[in-house]
Structure formats: structure tokens, C-alpha cells
Design a protein around this motif. Structure first.
Motif: not given
Length: 179
Positions: A125-134, A138-145
Motif C-alpha cells: 500500500y505504501a509503494y502504491i500510494y507513494a508512486e501515485q502521489n510522487n 512514506i511511513g508504514v505503521q503496523m497497528t496491532y490490537c
């Protein structure tokens, strides 16, 4: 894409599960009614966490990318649980972070780092978002609950668009052999 070229569609989740083969990334119980209860608890907690994140949080962001492969186009798609957009006081973009939420039944103290397939899903998801928004990074946050206690544990990492691109291309290259 040329007209008539075959398109192979795959979800981000299925792509990382297939290639990384660490097992199912679904941590829920698999026993009929208990499974349904866990799914409902997980969905409820997802929404609760998403609502608590504030104005800079966009929940359930659909993302997709088409990747040319040998003889076909691979369309990778899915929904990021959240995108966090941090801006400076004057409205300039400071940091974008993809938030991937996972409901688990185990004690969060036992989780010392993100599960590989969970992190891989977030990195897609981070790659796709970064690619599409130049975006250069980008940060990646894993939220475990924990589904029972609602306790939360987060892991965060910053990636450059270039390192995510290389990682994603390697992932797709592995999948291309099987598609």
C-alpha cells in the motif's frame, strides 16, 4: 496497455500471502461461530481505531496499480486501513504514513516486530500510494490490537519510494513466474 492484452487481477493480501508463504495472514480463530464473533470484534475495533485517529486520518483508502508483465498486465488492488497525512502549521505536507491494523488474540508483548506478511501488505500500500502521489518517502505503521483487551501496539518505519519500488518489483517478479 494494448487492447486485448490479458489482465490478471490480484489483491494485495493474496499477492503477499502467495509469494511470502508464511501462512495465512488472518489471525482470527477458525471455528464457526467463534470465527464470526472474532471477525465482528475485529471490524468493530478497526472502526474504533480509525475514528480515534483524528482529522489527518483517511480510513479505508482504495489503492490499485497496473504493472506490465510478460504477456499480461498485473493489476494489484486493495484497501489500506488508513492513510495518515501530517501537515505543518502552514499546511505543507510533512509526512504520509500508511496504517495497517491487525486484530490479534495473543498478548501484544509477544509481538516483538511486525509479522512479515502483515508488513508486506502495508509496504505494498505504501509503494502504491507513494508512486501515485510522487512521494520520495512514506511511513508504514503496523497497528496491532488485542481483540479481547483492546490494547494497542504500534511499529513504525520510514521507507524511500526507491526502496519500496525495488521491493515491490521483486515481489511482482516472483509472482509473474506463477501467473
Amino acid at each position: 496497455m494494448e487492447s486485448g492484452e490479458k489482465v490478471v487481477r490480484i489483491s494485495v493480501r493474496n499477492l503477499v500471502e502467495f509469494i511470502l508463504k508464511e501462512g495465512d495472514i488472518d489471525n482470527r480463530i477458525t471455528a464457526g461461530t467463534a470465527e464470526k464473533d472474532a471477525m465482528l470484534m475485529g471490524s468493530r475495533l478497526h472502526r474504533k481505531i480509525q475514528k480515534s485517529m483524528g482529522l489527518g486520518y483517511q480510513a479505508e483508502v482504495s489503492l490499485k496499480i497496473s504493472v506490465p508483465c510478460q504477456g499480461f498486465t498485473l493489476r494489484v488492488e486493495g484497501r489500506a486501513d488508513g492513510i495518515i497525512v501530517d501537515e505543518t502549521s502552514d499546511g505543507k505536507l510533512q509526512q504520509v504514513t500508511v496504517d495497517e491494523i491487525k486484530g490479534v488474540l495473543r498478548n501484544l508483548e509477544q509481538i516483538q516486530k511486525p509479522v512479515g506478511v502483515h508488513l508486506a501488505q502495508a509496504k505494498c500500500y505504501a509503494y502504491i500510494y507513494a508512486e501515485q502521489n510522487n512521494l520520495e518517502e512514506i511511513g508504514v505503521q503496523m497497528t496491532y490490537c488485542n481483540l479481547d483487551t483492546e490494547e494497542i501496539r504500534r511499529f513504525q518505519e520510514i521507507y524511500t519510494q526507491a526502496e519500496l519500488k525495488k521491493w515491490f518489483e521483486d515481489l511482482v517478479s516472483e509472482y509473474e513466474k506463477w501467473a
